[in-house]
Design an enzyme around this catalytic site. Structure first.
Site, mmCIF file in Angstrom:
data_model
loop_
_atom_site.group_PDB
_atom_site.id
_atom_site.type_symbol
_atom_site.label_atom_id
_atom_site.label_comp_id
_atom_site.label_asym_id
_atom_site.label_seq_id
_atom_site.Cartn_x
_atom_site.Cartn_y
_atom_site.Cartn_z
ATOM 1 N N ASP A 501 0.835 -1.199 0.000
ATOM 2 C CA ASP A 501 0.000 0.000 0.000
ATOM 3 C C ASP A 501 0.872 1.251 0.000
ATOM 4 O O ASP A 501 2.081 1.187 0.247
ATOM 5 C CB ASP A 501 -0.895 -0.026 1.256
ATOM 6 C CG ASP A 501 -2.204 0.717 1.061
ATOM 7 O OD1 ASP A 501 -2.320 1.505 0.106
ATOM 8 O OD2 ASP A 501 -3.123 0.510 1.882
ATOM 9 N N ASP A 571 -10.771 1.763 -3.125
ATOM 10 C CA ASP A 571 -11.268 1.535 -1.764
ATOM 11 C C ASP A 571 -12.789 1.532 -1.727
ATOM 12 O O ASP A 571 -13.387 1.152 -0.734
ATOM 13 C CB ASP A 571 -10.760 2.639 -0.820
ATOM 14 C CG ASP A 571 -9.326 2.389 -0.360
ATOM 15 O OD1 ASP A 571 -8.789 1.292 -0.641
ATOM 16 O OD2 ASP A 571 -8.742 3.284 0.276
#
Ligand SMILES: *[C@@H]1O[C@H](CO)[C@@H](O)[C@H](O)[C@H]1NC(C)=O
Ligand SMILES: *[C@@H]1O[C@H](CO)[C@@H](O)[C@H](O)[C@H]1NC(C)=O
Ligand SMILES: *[C@@H]1O[C@H](CO)[C@@H](O)[C@H](O)[C@H]1NC(C)=O
Ligand SMILES: *[C@@H]1O[C@H](CO)[C@@H](O)[C@H](O)[C@H]1NC(C)=O
Ligand SMILES: *[C@@H]1O[C@H](CO)[C@@H](O)[C@H](O)[C@H]1NC(C)=O
Ligand SMILES: *[C@@H]1O[C@H](CO)[C@@H](O)[C@H](O)[C@H]1NC(C)=O
Length: 762
Positions: A501, A571
């Site tokens: 990430d 997301d």
């Protein structure tokens, strides 16, 4: 004034001298690279396109053709002299130069700018007469800078023959005897599609822009004479705000002209840092597309003997419309990704695994016991890869502390992570772990020990975002530390999958500790550092899978996609939002890489979306589940297991096929979206149909399929609410599937209805 303009046009038209006699070629031109026997002209021939580049008598290297495949080494493609002129429209400004550099009478968008040792900031790059063809897909052409013997720019061309794509980059080398050369702009290429104006057509620019949790939203802009369009990210990473991609398609303004109306030029940058792409259109309708590393604050110093190579800008041509572009770029990415993976993973029957991730269920509140309970449930459901997200390391109970401390949290995992990994492996699943290696919280042991590893300037506050600072991966000691820490954990724990990430943009970018380096180089060195760690991990652990993620789809450029196995598309897991995101992402993301999770509904208190709809949206690419399995009803667990089972039956089509859209998701009128993924041999297809709202009580029109063989009979199975039993099953000829289509009455008059249609040749 008017007269001068006309003079300028006619002299610029002289760039292409049309000669009456055609070169008598023996047979058709084969795919690959051909040099004209008498001219400095090269023909780059792919399955369905040709790109021609040639040097004028006075050395300017120009694009002479980009479009449909040519059959012979046309003499007509004979670049001639560029006449100098004193008008306000110098021909060199309008010449289709392969690499227009700042200098001379050039006033359009430029790709390269340098500062020479004596203070001169101008270049006039001319073909040096040196070229190099390697095999039938690589071509190098060398340019040199007139008076500065030794300063060379070697243009690199690489053909992806199957996908009609050319990969371009170049190497600039300081071969001067003494003195540094500074680069302040080094875009990768300039591309020149033919003019679209003056015919009864115009060109539309398609770009993908959005925001966090709102990525890759398709934007369409009509090109206008004399107007430039730029898409960009100056944020240090590709970003959610815009994706480094463009497509130019023809739009008829009069009657459709069958010849050109399906022409599309498209391209993408293979660069995971700041980037820009500009489409600059002249008053006469000629567009120049430039793109590469963003020039804002970019800098690079070349000492004598040093060189700099730009990232690749890949672009292609198709006359099969946007579906043709949507097929080619994902196939291209997959092809180059396969070059980087171990031989056994190349097998066509190796699929990306069905993934479970506990983030949405537990956020930071993870413990060994909770993970064991989830793993048992996940395995029983058919999950193949179990991933633990943020919160497993350091003092990481929320996003304010612990980032950077890649040591297992002993309170949450008293015996370390290995017992959980072993348990997951014993259940027959692979084990994955979340990392965000490039950042640290100021409240972390790593920052306390190495505050100088962050990007910062002395005397200026360190700008935090999400309570974190970015490390300078340009520093060798940072790269080495991160690589050693991660590879040690991979070995000790037995990690099969890393979710990598990256959750903040760059700021205060400079080179501490290395004061002899040009500080602006840090923008590029940080990206190279990121690549180098990924490359080394892949080299040492060839079976290790890596997912690229940056708060969702913030880093999915085709450069990183060629190095990793999966991408976290967004997301935003709300399925109706995902359809818009997946529509945009399908322009470049191979379906197997495009991961989507099924998560808990409702997303807010207002809506409840059926589990079937949520699964069907995630079916479009790599399948994941992010629901809180502890809170799921038994009946939902059972249904989810059924959908996972069905997905495994059809994923050979979904993951290896070509994803196209029969109906693109739309915000107006009836809210419908339909995709069709077709196996490359066209013997099978999976149609995913969604109706998120039918505001009128109309029936859904039949869906006409594409790409099937009209002469074959197909078995059609429709699944709606029950994954184990088709709601409809019949046989139909390919001809009828193409011309009349399939009827899905289950999608009428209701919200959030969806269907999976599996079509197989008999
Ligand atoms: C290319 O064009 C130039 C200038 O018109 C001409 O002199 C030359 O003969 C042409 N070459 C060929 C191979 O046709
Ligand atoms: C090149 O850049 C370096 C670092 O910023 C600077 O010190 C130097 O003066 C520049 N040289 C030229 C020729 O511009
Ligand atoms: C030509 O290119 C190949 C492959 O890129 C390289 O190995 C070779 O050294 C090059 N030759 C010349 C003369 O530049
Ligand atoms: C640059 O090259 C041109 C043409 O070859 C020559 O006339 C000129 O004197 C050169 N200038 C310098 C500074 O070397
Ligand atoms: C975040 O976690 C730290 C360490 O556990 C704790 O001291 C702090 O109170 C937490 N902050 C919030 C906002 O929960
Ligand atoms: C999870 O942790 C957050 C703080 O990180 C806390 O606010 C929340 O109540 C916790 N949730 C559960 C279910 O324990």
């Amino acid at each position: 004034m008017r007269l001068l303009l006309i003079t300028a046009i006619s002299s610029s038209l002289l760039l292409l001298v049309l000669l009456p006699c055609a070169y008598a070629a023996a047979g058709l031109l084969s795919t690959g690279i051909h040099k004209h026997p008498d001219l400095d002209t090269w023909f780059l021939v792919t399955e369905r396109s040709t790109y021609v580049v040639g040097a004028t008598d006075d050395g300017y290297l120009l694009n002479l053709h980009w479009g449909d495949r040519l059959n012979e080494l046309d003499n007509d493609l004979n670049a001639t002299r560029i006449f100098t002129t004193t008008t306000f429209n110098p021909p060199i400004t309008y010449a289709q130069e392969e690499l227009p550099a700042f200098g001379g009478l050039r006033y359009r968008e430029l790709a390269l700018k340098v500062e020479l040792p004596n203070g001169v900031r101008e270049l006039n790059l001319l073909y040096s007469g040196r070229s190099n063809m390697t095999g039938d897909s690589l071509l190098d052409l060398e340019l040199e800078a007139g008076n500065y013997t030794g300063l060379t720019v070697t243009l690199h061309y690489e053909l992806d023959v199957d996908n009609d794509i050319i990969r371009r980059s170049y190497t600039i080398r300081n071969g001067l005897k003494k003195g540094n050369v500074n680069l302040s702009k080094a875009l990768s290429a300039a591309w020149h599609p033919p003019s679209a104006m003056g015919l009864d057509e115009e060109r539309e620019l398609l770009t993908l822009s959005g925001d966090w949790a709102h990525e890759a939203i398709t934007q369409r802009t009509r090109l206008r004479p004399g107007v430039s369009h730029t898409v960009q990210s100056p944020r240090g990473f590709p970003s959610h705000q815009s994706y480094p991609y463009f497509a130019l398609r023809q739009v008829p303004t009069g009657e459709t002209s069958p010849g050109t109306s399906n022409e599309v030029y498209f391209g993408a940058l293979a660069w995971s840092g700041s980037w820009e792409i500009t489409v600059d259109t002249t008053i006469y309708g000629y567009s120049r597309i430039t793109g590469g590393i963003h020039h804002q604050d970019f800098g690079w110093t070349l000492e004598p003997g040093e060189s700099f190579t730009t990232p690749v800008f890949a672009a292609g041509y198709t006359n099969e419309g946007l579906p043709g572009a949507r097929k080619r770029m994902p196939r291209h990415v997959r092809k180059y990704q396969l070059k980087n993976v171990k031989t056994q993973q190349k097998k066509e029957d190796m699929y990306n695994p069905v993934l479970y991730n506990s983030w949405e269920a537990l956020t930071f509140n993870i413990t060994y016991d909770k993970q064991i309970a989830l793993a048992d449930k996940a395995a029983a459901m058919g999950i193949e890869l179990f991933a633990v997200d943020d919160g497993w390391f350091g003092a990481r109970d929320n996003d304010s502390a612990g980032l950077g401390d890649w040591f297992v949290n002993k309170r949450k995992f008293p015996h370390g992570m290995k017992p959980l990994a072993d348990h997951v492996h014993n259940l027959g699943m692979k084990f994955g772990l979340w990392f965000e290696p490039e950042s640290f919280n100021p409240n972390s042991d790593l920052y306390r020990k190495h505050p100088d590893w962050a990007f910062y300037y002395d005397g200026i506050p360190r700008y935090e975002a999400r309570n974190q600072l970015l490390m300078n991966l340009g520093l060798p000691e940072v790269r080495e530390y991160l690589y050693n820490r991660i590879s040690t954990l991979v070995k000790e724990i037995g990690i099969d999958f890393i979710k990598w990430d990256m959750n903040r943009p760059f700021a205060e970018v400079t080179m501490h500790n290395y004061k002899d380096r040009n500080p602006r180089e840090a923008w590029v060195l940080a990206v190279e550092g990121f690549y180098s760690i990924i490359d080394k991990l892949k080299q040492e652990f060839p079976d290790l899978m890596i997912e690229t993620c940056a708060s969702g789809g913030g880093r999915m450029d085709i450069g990183i996609l060629q190095k990793v196995d999966q991408a976290w598309t967004s997301d935003n897991t709300r399925p109706d939002a995902r359809l818009f995101i997946q529509y945009g992402a399908s322009m470049f993301l191979p379906p197997r890489i495009m991961y989507g999770w099924v998560t808990d509904s409702p997303y807010d208190s207002q809506i409840e979306i059926p589990l079937s709809f949520r699964f069907h949206v995630s079916f479009m690419g790599g399948l994941g589940v992010g629901s809180n399995l502890n809170n799921m009803e038994e009946s939902d667990i059972k249904e989810a297991a059924g959908w996972i089972e069905l997905y495994k039956q059809i994923r050979h089509v979904i993951q290896n096929g070509d994803l196209d859209w029969l109906v693109q998701p739309s915000c107006v009128g009836d809210l419908v979206a339909v995709s069709q993924t077709t196996s490359q041999d066209r013997s099978e297809a999976v149609v995913l149909a969604y109706r998120f709202n039918s505001v009128f009580s109309d029936q859904l029109n039949p869906l006409r399929l594409r790409y099937l063989d009209p002469k074959h009979t197909y078995r059609v199975r429709v699944y709606q609410d029950d994954p184990s039993t088709p709601s409809d099953e019949y046989e139909m000829s390919g001809a009828l599937l193409l011309s009349r289509g399939i009827v899905l009455p289950g999608l009428n008059n209701i919200m959030f209805r969806s269907a999976v249609v599996w079509v197989q040749q008999k």
